[in-house]
Write a protein that holds these residues in place. Structure first.
Motif, mmCIF file in Angstrom:
data_model
loop_
_atom_site.group_PDB
_atom_site.id
_atom_site.type_symbol
_atom_site.label_atom_id
_atom_site.label_comp_id
_atom_site.label_asym_id
_atom_site.label_seq_id
_atom_site.Cartn_x
_atom_site.Cartn_y
_atom_site.Cartn_z
ATOM 1 N N VAL A 188 117.122 86.277 84.579
ATOM 2 C CA VAL A 188 116.240 87.444 84.530
ATOM 3 C C VAL A 188 115.715 87.717 85.932
ATOM 4 N N GLY A 193 111.195 89.994 84.796
ATOM 5 C CA GLY A 193 111.531 89.509 83.463
ATOM 6 C C GLY A 193 112.647 90.295 82.809
ATOM 7 N N PRO A 228 116.413 91.498 82.080
ATOM 8 C CA PRO A 228 117.684 90.784 82.188
ATOM 9 C C PRO A 228 118.495 91.271 83.381
#
Length: 143
Positions: A57, A61, A63
């Motif tokens: 990630v 945060g 992906p």
């Protein structure tokens, strides 16, 4: 941690609790009666399950999405089957029409005519007469 089992042996019901297992000795209770049981060989421990690493990630945060692989040549005519090239009917620089025969592929003892699926100019010929090719191999590039 005790493990409890309900067993039926020869039509009789048994409540079996395994309290402790250490090496080849087990402390069990059968219908409330305690027993020390010797085991012929040590019980194998359950294999640990390995899990794949978590997906990467970004700092926020979100992906991380990798770029797709570079696309294959857009004008590539590919082999529909594994086989051997029997003949090539075009040359680099030739102008071809949809349905025009480009080459002949022998696959499973049958001759298969590989035709153009588009109008265009032959940019490259990736195979020669006598070459063995796999399914999906690029044969001719049309631009």
């Amino acid at each position: 941690m005790a493990k409890e089992y309900k067993l039926k042996i020869n039509g009789n019901d048994y409540a079996v609790v395994i309290n402790d297992v250490e090496d080849t000795m087990a402390e069990v209770e059968v219908n409330g009666t305690p027993y020390s049981v010797e085991i012929d060989r040590q019980i194998k421990q359950a294999a640990k399950i390995s899990r794949p690493a978590p997906a990467p990630v970004s700092e926020s945060g979100a992906p991380v999405v990798s770029k797709p692989a570079a696309p294959a040549n857009a004008g590539a005519i590919k082999s529909p089957l594994p086989g051997v090239i029997l003949s090539v009917s075009v040359n680099v620089g030739d102008t071809v029409k949809i349905g025009q025969k480009l080459l002949v592929l022998e696959a499973m003892k049958m001759e298969n005519s590989i035709d153009s699926d588009r109008d265009g100019k032959v940019i490259a010929i990736k195979v020669n007469k006598g070459d063995s090719v796999l399914e999906g191999a690029e044969l001719v590039i049309i631009g």
